[in-house]
Design a protein around this motif. Structure first.
Motif, PDB file in Angstrom:
ATOM      1  N   ARG A  19      96.452 -18.389  48.887  1.00  0.00           N
ATOM      2  CA  ARG A  19      96.566 -19.647  48.132  1.00  0.00           C
ATOM      3  C   ARG A  19      96.010 -19.448  46.729  1.00  0.00           C
ATOM      4  NH1 ARG A  19      95.680 -24.943  51.698  1.00  0.00           N
ATOM      5  NH2 ARG A  19      96.937 -24.366  53.505  1.00  0.00           N
ATOM      6  N   PHE A  26      94.300 -28.806  39.834  1.00  0.00           N
ATOM      7  CA  PHE A  26      95.566 -29.439  39.431  1.00  0.00           C
ATOM      8  C   PHE A  26      96.018 -30.465  40.474  1.00  0.00           C
ATOM      9  CE2 PHE A  26      96.389 -25.150  37.276  1.00  0.00           C
ATOM     10  CZ  PHE A  26      95.885 -25.583  36.070  1.00  0.00           C
ATOM     11  N   LEU A  27      95.825 -30.123  41.747  1.00  0.00           N
ATOM     12  CA  LEU A  27      96.255 -31.038  42.807  1.00  0.00           C
ATOM     13  C   LEU A  27      95.460 -32.338  42.801  1.00  0.00           C
ATOM     14  CD1 LEU A  27      96.729 -28.360  45.574  1.00  0.00           C
ATOM     15  CD2 LEU A  27      98.504 -29.952  44.807  1.00  0.00           C
ATOM     16  N   ARG A  28      94.252 -32.268  42.265  1.00  0.00           N
ATOM     17  CA  ARG A  28      93.416 -33.460  42.217  1.00  0.00           C
ATOM     18  C   ARG A  28      93.533 -34.202  40.891  1.00  0.00           C
ATOM     19  NH1 ARG A  28      89.322 -33.599  46.162  1.00  0.00           N
ATOM     20  NH2 ARG A  28      89.360 -31.798  47.534  1.00  0.00           N
ATOM     21  N   GLY A  29      94.410 -33.731  40.024  1.00  0.00           N
ATOM     22  CA  GLY A  29      94.536 -34.401  38.727  1.00  0.00           C
ATOM     23  C   GLY A  29      93.349 -34.117  37.819  1.00  0.00           C
ATOM     24  N   ARG A  30      92.673 -33.006  38.057  1.00  0.00           N
ATOM     25  CA  ARG A  30      91.513 -32.645  37.247  1.00  0.00           C
ATOM     26  C   ARG A  30      91.750 -31.327  36.523  1.00  0.00           C
ATOM     27  NH1 ARG A  30      86.967 -35.528  38.572  1.00  0.00           N
ATOM     28  NH2 ARG A  30      87.275 -37.022  40.257  1.00  0.00           N
TER      29      ARG A  30
ATOM     30  N   VAL B  79      96.804 -40.338  41.280  1.00  0.00           N
ATOM     31  CA  VAL B  79      96.520 -39.093  42.012  1.00  0.00           C
ATOM     32  C   VAL B  79      95.061 -39.011  42.430  1.00  0.00           C
ATOM     33  CG1 VAL B  79      95.996 -37.704  39.946  1.00  0.00           C
ATOM     34  CG2 VAL B  79      96.938 -36.589  41.993  1.00  0.00           C
ATOM     35  N   GLU B  80      94.195 -39.642  41.651  1.00  0.00           N
ATOM     36  CA  GLU B  80      92.764 -39.553  41.951  1.00  0.00           C
ATOM     37  C   GLU B  80      92.427 -40.174  43.309  1.00  0.00           C
ATOM     38  OE1 GLU B  80      93.952 -40.383  38.923  1.00  0.00           O
ATOM     39  OE2 GLU B  80      92.889 -39.204  37.402  1.00  0.00           O
ATOM     40  N   ALA B  83      92.576 -37.799  47.382  1.00  0.00           N
ATOM     41  CA  ALA B  83      91.503 -37.090  48.085  1.00  0.00           C
ATOM     42  C   ALA B  83      90.182 -37.395  47.410  1.00  0.00           C
ATOM     43  CB  ALA B  83      91.782 -35.581  48.070  1.00  0.00           C
ATOM     44  N   GLY B  85      87.277 -37.389  48.642  1.00  0.00           N
ATOM     45  CA  GLY B  85      86.181 -36.537  49.105  1.00  0.00           C
ATOM     46  C   GLY B  85      86.524 -35.066  48.993  1.00  0.00           C
ATOM     47  N   LEU B  86      85.878 -34.265  49.823  1.00  0.00           N
ATOM     48  CA  LEU B  86      86.070 -32.811  49.741  1.00  0.00           C
ATOM     49  C   LEU B  86      87.426 -32.377  50.283  1.00  0.00           C
ATOM     50  CD1 LEU B  86      82.598 -31.317  50.750  1.00  0.00           C
ATOM     51  CD2 LEU B  86      83.735 -31.223  48.520  1.00  0.00           C
ATOM     52  N   ALA B  87      87.843 -33.023  51.397  1.00  0.00           N
ATOM     53  CA  ALA B  87      89.094 -32.582  52.020  1.00  0.00           C
ATOM     54  C   ALA B  87      90.282 -33.092  51.225  1.00  0.00           C
ATOM     55  CB  ALA B  87      89.161 -33.114  53.450  1.00  0.00           C
ATOM     56  N   MET B  88      91.295 -32.236  51.103  1.00  0.00           N
ATOM     57  CA  MET B  88      92.490 -32.670  50.400  1.00  0.00           C
ATOM     58  C   MET B  88      93.406 -33.441  51.347  1.00  0.00           C
ATOM     59  SD  MET B  88      93.613 -30.047  47.436  1.00  0.00           S
ATOM     60  CE  MET B  88      93.639 -28.446  48.186  1.00  0.00           C
ATOM     61  N   GLN B  92      98.642 -32.706  49.524  1.00  0.00           N
ATOM     62  CA  GLN B  92      98.055 -31.746  48.576  1.00  0.00           C
ATOM     63  C   GLN B  92      97.888 -30.385  49.245  1.00  0.00           C
ATOM     64  OE1 GLN B  92      94.627 -34.269  47.911  1.00  0.00           O
ATOM     65  NE2 GLN B  92      95.083 -34.420  45.720  1.00  0.00           N
ATOM     66  N   ASP B  93      97.463 -30.417  50.500  1.00  0.00           N
ATOM     67  CA  ASP B  93      97.252 -29.169  51.227  1.00  0.00           C
ATOM     68  C   ASP B  93      98.571 -28.408  51.382  1.00  0.00           C
ATOM     69  OD1 ASP B  93      95.354 -27.486  52.737  1.00  0.00           O
ATOM     70  OD2 ASP B  93      96.696 -27.945  54.412  1.00  0.00           O
ATOM     71  N   PRO B 108     100.658 -34.356  39.662  1.00  0.00           N
ATOM     72  CA  PRO B 108     100.196 -35.681  40.098  1.00  0.00           C
ATOM     73  C   PRO B 108     101.343 -36.674  40.309  1.00  0.00           C
ATOM     74  CG  PRO B 108      98.746 -34.832  38.406  1.00  0.00           C
ATOM     75  CD  PRO B 108      99.934 -33.901  38.460  1.00  0.00           C
ATOM     76  N   LEU B 111     103.336 -35.617  43.370  1.00  0.00           N
ATOM     77  CA  LEU B 111     102.648 -35.928  44.634  1.00  0.00           C
ATOM     78  C   LEU B 111     102.865 -37.392  45.018  1.00  0.00           C
ATOM     79  CD1 LEU B 111      99.261 -34.049  44.083  1.00  0.00           C
ATOM     80  CD2 LEU B 111     100.898 -33.577  45.925  1.00  0.00           C
TER      81      LEU B 111
END
Lengths: 802, 159
Positions: A19, A26-30, B79-80, B83, B85-88, B92-93, B108, B111
């Motif tokens: 991975r 990027f996936l978190r928009g950050r 998009v915020e 997830a 918390g820690l887990a996506m 996203q995963d 974003p 998704l």
């Protein structure tokens, strides 16, 4: 010749589709893209763009704009010229086609910047830009290449005295002898239309000039060629050691952010003028009309000479390239074509005549392939034409002419070296994966039903890792610059955790962090997912060239290897001391040093790092604290061109190969090209992360599809840009894109770590050839002009019926 | 410029928000500039590319061509929220696993569009996913790995 490497037989991390390290943010928009970055007290910039293709600037009235509340400064081109010098320009005779961050005296294309406004918000800046009144005295526009060359044509740059900044005729090998020997010569005229990278994120910069220290700090999403940043410092009139550029991830580039420093120059200039931090973020119109990175815009007269049995001997190319209003990279794009001028074929000679012309269009920059994708298309168009002429199968004419595996390293007539290859292997894999013969049968059945179904194949090169020589061997100076390094620092902390520092803006949608982490994993025995990758600013940086010309992965692999070797050299001394062993008796195994023959007597890298950081006085005196090393990796294989330029030397030696098969159906009523099947088999040596390589191939192919079927920056006869937005400049959607069958073959390079070759521009270098051949096959008439829009395909169908 | 202001109240990622906005302020600029939710990206600012896609009352919307005042009384997801918390999120995963992103700029918006597609059609097929994401431009991937990710995420989310 460089040393031939022995590649390890077993690899732990190179070759695994792990991975990507860069993805979670990027996936978190950050992503921390440049427009996500803001600083207190920051102004924002909007540009007043020329509405005229070619005109003298009579006057600019900024008074209404300046009076608008919230406006900090309005700077005209003339005012900007007092605080800045011209833009860095690698083209021929830059003093004869002076390029500035904002136009002075005259405008040369629609969209060229005339003035810049800095205000408390972007909205206010745009309001103010609308209030700037520019009076123009229109001049006749020059749009097409032939208008530019016409007797008495209006001049884009008066100081040049013509619209031709560069012309040269090159001959490599005995072209005339080969033509005399040939049984058959086919010739054609081909046009490649202007498209461009058009990443979804435009170019931006946040500049902050500190009057106290004289430091100019600029955050950018475009940072390459750090050794040349003194040129931008010159533009901004700051000392070279007072310019500090900080990279942010680019939301795509595809070449379009290759050396895009005008945005940084405008932001820096406005910060100097206002004394405040300034953000300039292009909008889409800025990027399309004024982004300095349109792709090739070429007209070819070309011929190919062969024996009756299909043996190809020689090619003559006469190309006119419409560069637009400026020519920042010279004709390096054609050097790029010459790196693989004869493709995968044993052709003996080539003549190449190039004329660059200037017109009232936005200038060219880089776009995935940097001009060599055009060379591939022209060559493959001609091979197909020769096959038709000789009534040969398009597969067999290619197979007959391939350079053979035992002929490598192979020097092509221009002087460049191909390091390794197995082209028939790729071809056979492609035919099988594509079910080529099955499709030929089905095609016959479908054609019998009256359907316009066509199959096209191509076999193309992908050169990788340019040498700086390609930017100047066009000129007569004996020697130009020769450096194009990439650097990395690896730091092992007291806990044994690894941080890798990169020195260019490597994150363009490629996978630089993943690559570095996989290499660090391989060299140091750590888990790539635990490697921290950071980017340094240029001021404290090491020399770096950044992504481009499919170079980054190879170059950074050598940098990581070199830095890791330095770390291991120090670690070995520490381990020898701790193990009370002789350093020569130690071997590096599974991420630590063990005494040869006594695997239990070992120290892992983490244990060594702890000692290195915290136990100075338990170690021999000569060992300094800490465990870090940097390495500057220079181009592994460059030779200089000869004086008369009949041999350009080795400048792009790691050469991949690919074969694509496109199966299309053309709608006779609409001219729409639909894909029934698409296969791509690539050989870019050892794949570091096969899934990533596959992603580059698929994405590049879809971009090639766009250039082939609908993407074009269209200027009408009056020089008006007709495609200023994504409503007119059409990006391929998911429904336009085929589901690809992707295959890999791995023929390692003998000269690079692990045998890697570059693969980032793949796809776009091949797709146009395969798709055009398929359209030819479907409608029975040759594609000669790109893009082959539905309108043009309909014209072809009509012409075929006549 | 002559602009008027409006008071709006809405829910953004589960939190109540009240704000006074200029009538011409786009929803995207409101999210990015006023609320600091910079995961919503601007690609073309004319509704063509879909990078700025957010969910408004569960439906995908191009926030660059919707005004902030039009979001009054609406429930927004960006998009915020996927997830916190820690887990996506499983989507996203799946994107991570399949490398369904390269530069990440369209991600974003992509998704959120994909989330809408899966919520509407939990048994989504390759063809339906491909048609569904044709609303959003991705310049890097050629879409194929995104299709792979959507179909796998839908499967994960069904379980």
């Amino acid at each position: 010749m460089p040393t031939v490497r022995e590649h390890p037989e077993t690899l732990n991390w190179v070759g695994k589709s792990i991975r990507r390290i860069e993805d979670p943010k990027f996936l978190r928009g950050r992503g921390n893209y440049i427009d996500d970055y803001s600083v207190p007290n920051m102004l924002e910039v909007a540009i007043v763009r020329s509405t005229e293709p070619h005109a003298r600037i009579v006057s600019i009235d900024t008074s209404a704009a300046e009076a608008l509340p919230g406006v900090a400064a309005v700077v005209t081109g003339a005012a900007a010229a007092e605080v800045t010098d011209p833009m860095p320009d690698f083209g021929p005779s830059p003093d004869k086609h002076v390029w500035r961050c904002l136009a002075v005296d005259k405008v040369r294309y629609v969209g060229e910047g005339v003035a810049a406004v800095a205000a408390e918000s972007r909205a206010i800046a745009e309001d103010a830009a609308d209030l700037v009144h520019v009076e123009y005295e229109p001049l006749p526009p020059v749009v097409d290449w032939h208008d530019a060359l016409a007797e008495g044509a209006p001049l884009i740059h008066e100081a040049l005295g013509s619209n031709v900044p560069f012309h040269r005729s090159f001959v490599f090998g005995d072209v005339e002898d080969d033509y005399a020997e040939a049984d058959v010569v086919v010739s054609d005229v081909l046009y490649w239309g202007r498209s461009g990278g058009q990443p979804l994120e435009t170019v931006g910069a946040v500049a902050d000039y500190d009057l106290g220290s004289g430091m100019m700090t600029i955050h950018v999403n475009s940072l390459t060629f750090t050794s040349f940043l003194f040129m931008l410092a010159g533009t901004l009139k700051v000392p070279s050691n007072k310019l500090d550029m900080h990279p942010h991830p680019a939301g795509g580039s595809f070449g379009a952010k290759f050396w895009e420093v005008k945005t940084a120059a405008i932001a820096g200039m406005m910060s100097k003028v206002t004394g405040r931090p300034v953000k300039f973020m292009q909008d889409r119109l800025d990027n399309i009309a004024n982004g300095d990175h349109h792709g090739s815009d070429r007209r070819y007269e070309v011929s190919l000479a062969a024996l009756r049995d299909g043996t190809m001997l020689s090619m003559k190319v006469k190309v006119v390239d419409n560069y637009g209003a400026y020519i920042q990279f010279g004709v390096g794009h054609h050097g790029n074509s010459l790196a693989q001028a004869v493709g995968p074929y044993r052709m003996r000679s080539i003549a190449y005549d190039v004329t660059a012309v200037l017109t009232n269009k936005c200038q060219q920059g880089a776009y995935r392939g940097f001009g060599s994708e055009v060379g591939n298309w022209v060559l493959e168009r001609m091979v197909d034409l020769m096959a038709t002429e000789l009534d040969m199968d398009p597969v067999e004419i290619r197979r007959k002419n391939f350079i053979q595996p035992d002929q490598f390293p192979y020097f092509i007539p221009t002087g460049n070296c191909y390091d390794s290859g197995n082209y028939e292997g790729v071809l056979d894999k492609t035919l099988e994966l594509a079910d080529y013969h099955g499709w030929r049968r089905r095609q016959a059945e479908m054609r019998a039903e009256g359907r316009l179904v066509g199959i096209g194949i191509c076999t193309c090169q992908e050169r990788s890792v340019f040498s700086a020589t390609e930017f100047w061997f066009w000129f007569d100076q004996p020697v130009g610059v020769t450096s194009s390094p990439e650097s990395v620092t690896l730091d092992i902390d007291a806990m044994g955790a690894v941080t890798a520092t990169l020195y260019s803006n490597a994150s363009w949608g490629n996978s630089p962090e993943t690559m570095v982490a996989q290499f660090a994993g391989e060299e140091l025995g750590v888990d790539p997912s635990e490697v921290n990758v950071v980017y340094a600013g240029s001021n404290q940086g090491l020399p770096a060239t950044g992504p481009g010309g499919s170079r980054f992965t190879i170059m950074v692999s050598g940098a990581v290897e070199g830095a890791a070797n330095r770390i291991k050299a120090k670690a070995a001394k520490i381990a020898a001391h701790l193990l009370e062993a002789n350093e020569d008796d130690l071997e590096w195994i599974d991420g630590g040093f063990a005494v040869r023959g006594s695997p239990d007597r070992r120290k892992d890298l983490g244990e060594i790092a702890l000692q290195a950081h915290l136990f100075k006085h338990s170690l021999p005196d000569e060992i300094d604290s800490g465990l870090e090393a940097s390495f500057v990796h220079d181009h592994p294989y460059t030779t200089l061109p000869n004086a008369d330029r009949t041999d350009l030397g080795v400048f792009y030696p790691f050469v991949g190969h690919a074969s694509h098969v496109a199966v299309v159906e053309v709608d006779p009523d609409t001219g729409k090209v639909e894909f029934l099947d698409y296969t791509a088999v690539h050989d870019c040596g050892t794949c570091v992360n096969p899934r990533s390589v596959g992603g580059q191939v698929i994405g590049g192919t879809v971009q090639g599809l766009g250039s082939t079927l609908f993407e074009e920056f269209v200027y009408d006869g009056d020089g008006v840009l007709k495609t200023p937005s994504f409503a007119e400049y059409l990006l391929p959607s998911a429904l336009d894109s085929p589901a690809l069958k992707v295959g890999h073959q791995e023929t390692p390079s003998p000269y690079t770590p692990y045998g890697i070759k570059g693969g980032g521009e793949a796809g776009r270098m091949m797709a146009p050839s395969a798709i055009c051949a398929a359209i030819d096959d479907a409608v029975g008439i040759r594609v000669r002009r790109l893009p082959a829009t539905p309108e043009r395909v309909l014209d072809m169908i009509e012409a075929a019926e006549d | 410029m002559n602009t008027s202001s409006h008071e709006i109240s809405l829910t953004v990622n589960g939190r109540a928000v009240e704000a006074t906005v200029e009538s011409r302020l786009s929803l995207a600029d409101f999210l990015r500039r006023e609320l600091g939710l910079v995961g919503t990206h601007l690609g073309c600012e004319q509704g063509a590319c879909g990078a700025c896609t957010v969910l408004v009352d569960g439906r995908s919307v191009r926030s660059c061509i919707m005004l902030a005042v039009q979001a009054d009384e609406c429930e927004l997801r960006t998009v915020e929220s996927l997830a916190p918390g820690l887990a996506m999120h499983p989507l996203q995963d799946a994107f991570h696993k399949h490398q369904a992103l390269q530069c990440g700029f369209c991600t974003p918006g992509m998704l959120l569009r994909c989330l809408e597609l899966i919520e509407e059609n939990p048994d989504i097929t390759d063809e339906e996913a491909r048609e569904g994401i044709s609303s959003n431009s991705c310049r890097c991937t050629g879409y194929q790995y995104i299709v792979d990710a959507v179909v796998e995420a839908a499967e994960q989310m069904r379980q």
